[in-house]
Write a protein that holds these residues in place. Structure first.
Motif, mmCIF file in Angstrom:
data_model
loop_
_atom_site.group_PDB
_atom_site.id
_atom_site.type_symbol
_atom_site.label_atom_id
_atom_site.label_comp_id
_atom_site.label_asym_id
_atom_site.label_seq_id
_atom_site.Cartn_x
_atom_site.Cartn_y
_atom_site.Cartn_z
ATOM 1 N N SER A 1 0.848 -1.189 0.000
ATOM 2 C CA SER A 1 0.000 0.000 0.000
ATOM 3 C C SER A 1 0.884 1.239 0.000
ATOM 4 O O SER A 1 1.800 1.372 0.821
ATOM 5 N N GLY A 2 0.627 2.149 -0.932
ATOM 6 C CA GLY A 2 1.446 3.338 -1.039
ATOM 7 C C GLY A 2 2.656 3.174 -1.924
ATOM 8 O O GLY A 2 3.318 4.153 -2.276
ATOM 9 N N VAL A 3 2.980 1.929 -2.284
ATOM 10 C CA VAL A 3 4.120 1.672 -3.175
ATOM 11 C C VAL A 3 3.644 1.573 -4.618
ATOM 12 O O VAL A 3 4.233 2.168 -5.527
ATOM 13 N N TYR A 4 2.575 0.814 -4.820
ATOM 14 C CA TYR A 4 1.962 0.685 -6.137
ATOM 15 C C TYR A 4 0.713 1.564 -6.191
ATOM 16 O O TYR A 4 0.070 1.799 -5.161
ATOM 17 N N PRO A 5 0.351 2.033 -7.375
ATOM 18 C CA PRO A 5 -0.901 2.783 -7.490
ATOM 19 C C PRO A 5 -2.082 1.930 -7.040
ATOM 20 O O PRO A 5 -2.118 0.726 -7.337
#
Length: 335
Positions: free
Chosen positions: A276-280
């Protein structure tokens, strides 16, 4: 005694009998459970074997109780019902007494010397810090099984695996498979991002330092999550081809649809935990949708196969069913 190259010349690798606790979580495993336990108890390094009864037939429970009475190395944790694999492992570790924990599937049969090899290689290459090691998993026909060697599980690698994009450009690093069983076997013990929860050994301190298995995972992906957390804490995740385990897979009498649901749910949970927060957000949603779509396709295929079988179409299917029943009967007779 062997010299440990990690700890320096002259310092000896301490291999002691009776230092390993084997934890086996069983859910209606069937006759393979007894072969698993016998092979584990035959390893001199095993101090005790803890069987976590997440669900078994009454006769199996009675026989486990008799085995525990006859052999003080056998302990049975029962009465909790089916709490899931991760929670079952945590219960088993709490009941174990060894300084080294070895999580083993109930349908996995250890080759002679497998425990000693895992212990030796783990201590040699893990050093004084946290470490986790798995062995070479084989199918019953002797072929290498998928899952023992795995790369990092990310939303992208999961999408490549589920959609079989690795067939587009199999040698391109962007399309490398999560499961690495198709790649050349390493000559010796090597670092590995992820190993299988079917065969997983570590010091008790390693297990406890990361809080054990995450019980939010009921079934599947908990082993991937565990490897990631050990690595994030500075520990070493290792794989050795020197220790072999025959893994039969799918031996438990479980609802296939339920298993597929749990697998998709665990995958979604894993991505939310670590990415979460790393990939869209849209990409994570896409991967989850593909995962659930795969569940639907596999269940549709299974339903179609069962429908064909019930209507009697295809005598060859019936013949195969008869052969399968005969094999099951034969395994029961071996006991």
């Amino acid at each position: 005694m062997e010299t440990d190259p990690v700890r320096g010349e002259g310092e000896q690798l301490d291999l002691l009998d009776g230092t390993v606790s084997v934890v086996v979580v069983s859910y209606f495993t069937g006759p393979l459970l007894w072969r698993c336990l016998a092979a584990a108890l035959a390893q001199p390094e095993v101090r005790d074997v803890v069987v976590v009864d997440n669900g078994n037939w009454d006769r199996t429970r009675d026989d486990l109780a008799l085995m525990a009475e006859a052999d003080d190395r056998v302990h049975v944790v029962t009465g909790q019902g089916n709490v899931g694999f991760a929670a079952g492992c945590n219960l088993g570790v709490a009941a174990a007494s060894g300084e080294v924990i070895f999580i083993l599937n109930p349908d996995a049969i250890l080759a002679p010397g497998a425990v000693a090899t895992l212990l030796r290689e783990g201590r040699r290459y893990g050093g004084r810090g946290a470490w986790l090691i798995g062995g070479r998993l084989l199918n019953p026909d002797g072929t290498v099984q998928a899952g023992a060697r795995r790369g990092a599980l990310t939303p992208w690698t999961a999408l490549v695996e589920m959609t079989r994009l690795y067939r587009v450009a199999p040698r391109h690093p962007y399309f490398r498979r999560f499961n690495q069983h198709g790649e050349p076997e390493p000559d010796g013990t090597v670092p590995m991002p992820v190993i299988s929860g079917a065969c997983m050994m570590m010091p008790r301190e390693t297990y406890e330092a990361v809080g054990g298995m995450d019980e939010a995972y009921f079934l599947h992906v908990e082993d991937v999550d565990f490897c990631v957390r050990v690595g994030a804490a500075g520990g070493k995740v290792l794989y050795t081809p020197k220790a072999e385990v025959t893994h039969y897979k799918s031996s438990s009498r479980a609802n296939r649809f339920r298993i597929e649901q749990l697998k998709a749910h665990s995958l979604h949970l894993y991505f939310r935990r670590h990415f979460s927060g790393v990939y869209p957000p849209g990409f994570l949603t896409l991967v989850s949708a593909v995962s659930w779509g795969g569940v639907g396709l596999r269940m549709a295929k299974l339903t179609a196969q069962r429908t064909i079988g019930l209507t009697g179409v295809g005598r060859r299917s019936g013949a195969r069913g008869g052969v399968r029943a005969a094999r099951v009967t034969g395994r029961a007779a071996e006991r």
